[in-house]
Design a protein around this motif. Sequence first.
Motif, short mmCIF file in Angstrom:
data_model
loop_
_atom_site.label_atom_id
_atom_site.label_comp_id
_atom_site.label_asym_id
_atom_site.label_seq_id
_atom_site.Cartn_x
_atom_site.Cartn_y
_atom_site.Cartn_z
N GLU A 66 33.55 75.24 -56.07
CA GLU A 66 34.95 74.93 -55.80
C GLU A 66 35.40 75.21 -54.36
O GLU A 66 36.09 74.40 -53.76
N ASP A 67 35.02 76.33 -53.79
CA ASP A 67 35.53 76.72 -52.48
C ASP A 67 34.58 76.40 -51.33
O ASP A 67 34.76 76.90 -50.22
N ALA A 68 33.60 75.57 -51.56
CA ALA A 68 32.60 75.28 -50.53
C ALA A 68 33.23 74.67 -49.28
O ALA A 68 32.90 75.07 -48.16
N THR A 69 34.14 73.72 -49.44
CA THR A 69 34.76 73.07 -48.28
C THR A 69 35.53 74.10 -47.45
O THR A 69 35.41 74.12 -46.22
N GLN A 70 36.29 74.95 -48.11
CA GLN A 70 37.06 75.96 -47.39
C GLN A 70 36.14 76.95 -46.67
O GLN A 70 36.40 77.33 -45.53
N GLU A 71 35.08 77.36 -47.34
CA GLU A 71 34.16 78.32 -46.73
C GLU A 71 33.43 77.71 -45.54
O GLU A 71 33.22 78.39 -44.53
N LEU A 72 33.05 76.45 -45.63
CA LEU A 72 32.39 75.79 -44.50
C LEU A 72 33.36 75.60 -43.34
O LEU A 72 32.97 75.72 -42.18
N THR A 73 34.62 75.34 -43.63
CA THR A 73 35.62 75.21 -42.58
C THR A 73 35.84 76.56 -41.89
O THR A 73 35.93 76.63 -40.66
N ILE A 74 35.90 77.61 -42.66
CA ILE A 74 36.04 78.95 -42.08
C ILE A 74 34.82 79.28 -41.23
O ILE A 74 34.94 79.84 -40.14
N PHE A 75 33.64 78.91 -41.71
CA PHE A 75 32.42 79.13 -40.93
C PHE A 75 32.50 78.40 -39.60
O PHE A 75 32.12 78.95 -38.55
N LEU A 76 33.00 77.17 -39.60
CA LEU A 76 33.15 76.40 -38.36
C LEU A 76 34.09 77.12 -37.40
O LEU A 76 33.79 77.25 -36.21
N ILE A 77 35.20 77.61 -37.91
CA ILE A 77 36.17 78.34 -37.06
C ILE A 77 35.52 79.58 -36.46
O ILE A 77 35.63 79.84 -35.25
N GLU A 78 34.81 80.35 -37.28
CA GLU A 78 34.14 81.55 -36.78
C GLU A 78 33.08 81.18 -35.74
O GLU A 78 32.94 81.88 -34.72
N LEU A 79 32.36 80.11 -35.98
CA LEU A 79 31.34 79.66 -35.04
C LEU A 79 31.96 79.27 -33.70
O LEU A 79 31.40 79.58 -32.64
N LEU A 80 33.12 78.64 -33.72
CA LEU A 80 33.78 78.23 -32.48
C LEU A 80 34.16 79.45 -31.63
O LEU A 80 34.18 79.37 -30.41
N ARG A 105 32.46 65.08 -41.67
CA ARG A 105 31.44 64.39 -42.47
C ARG A 105 30.36 65.37 -42.94
O ARG A 105 29.94 65.35 -44.09
N PHE A 106 29.93 66.27 -42.03
CA PHE A 106 28.91 67.26 -42.39
C PHE A 106 29.47 68.30 -43.36
O PHE A 106 28.78 68.71 -44.28
N ILE A 107 30.70 68.71 -43.14
CA ILE A 107 31.33 69.68 -44.04
C ILE A 107 31.41 69.10 -45.45
O ILE A 107 31.06 69.76 -46.43
N ASN A 108 31.83 67.85 -45.56
CA ASN A 108 31.92 67.21 -46.87
C ASN A 108 30.55 67.04 -47.51
O ASN A 108 30.38 67.26 -48.72
N LEU A 109 29.56 66.65 -46.73
CA LEU A 109 28.21 66.46 -47.24
C LEU A 109 27.66 67.77 -47.82
O LEU A 109 27.20 67.81 -48.96
N TYR A 110 27.75 68.84 -47.04
CA TYR A 110 27.20 70.12 -47.51
C TYR A 110 28.06 70.74 -48.60
O TYR A 110 27.54 71.45 -49.47
N SER A 111 29.33 70.44 -48.60
CA SER A 111 30.19 70.92 -49.68
C SER A 111 29.76 70.31 -51.01
O SER A 111 29.69 71.00 -52.03
N ARG A 112 29.45 69.02 -50.99
CA ARG A 112 28.97 68.37 -52.23
C ARG A 112 27.62 68.93 -52.65
O ARG A 112 27.36 69.12 -53.84
N ARG A 113 26.75 69.22 -51.68
CA ARG A 113 25.44 69.76 -52.02
C ARG A 113 25.54 71.17 -52.59
O ARG A 113 24.78 71.54 -53.48
N LEU A 114 26.47 71.96 -52.06
CA LEU A 114 26.64 73.32 -52.57
C LEU A 114 27.28 73.31 -53.96
O LEU A 114 27.02 74.20 -54.76
N ASP A 115 28.14 72.32 -54.20
CA ASP A 115 28.70 72.07 -55.52
C ASP A 115 29.40 73.27 -56.16
O ASP A 115 29.09 73.66 -57.27
#
Length: 65
Positions: free
Chosen positions: A42-56, A30-40
Amino acid sequence: MCNLELKQLIEDFRHEDMTAFGFIYEEFKRFINLYSRRLDYEDATQELTIFLIELLYDIDLSKFP
């Protein structure tokens, strides 16, 4: 999800359990989708998902209560 559950899922993910990542991703999707829309862009969702993986991998699990 409580801290102990999240900590265990992160540990499982670090041991290459992709099911654990699925549970973590569902919790934060839900947060990834929210911030992906705010960043607006094309690759925002993928980059946020990669960030989550790196953070883990980077998060210090000794800081969990």
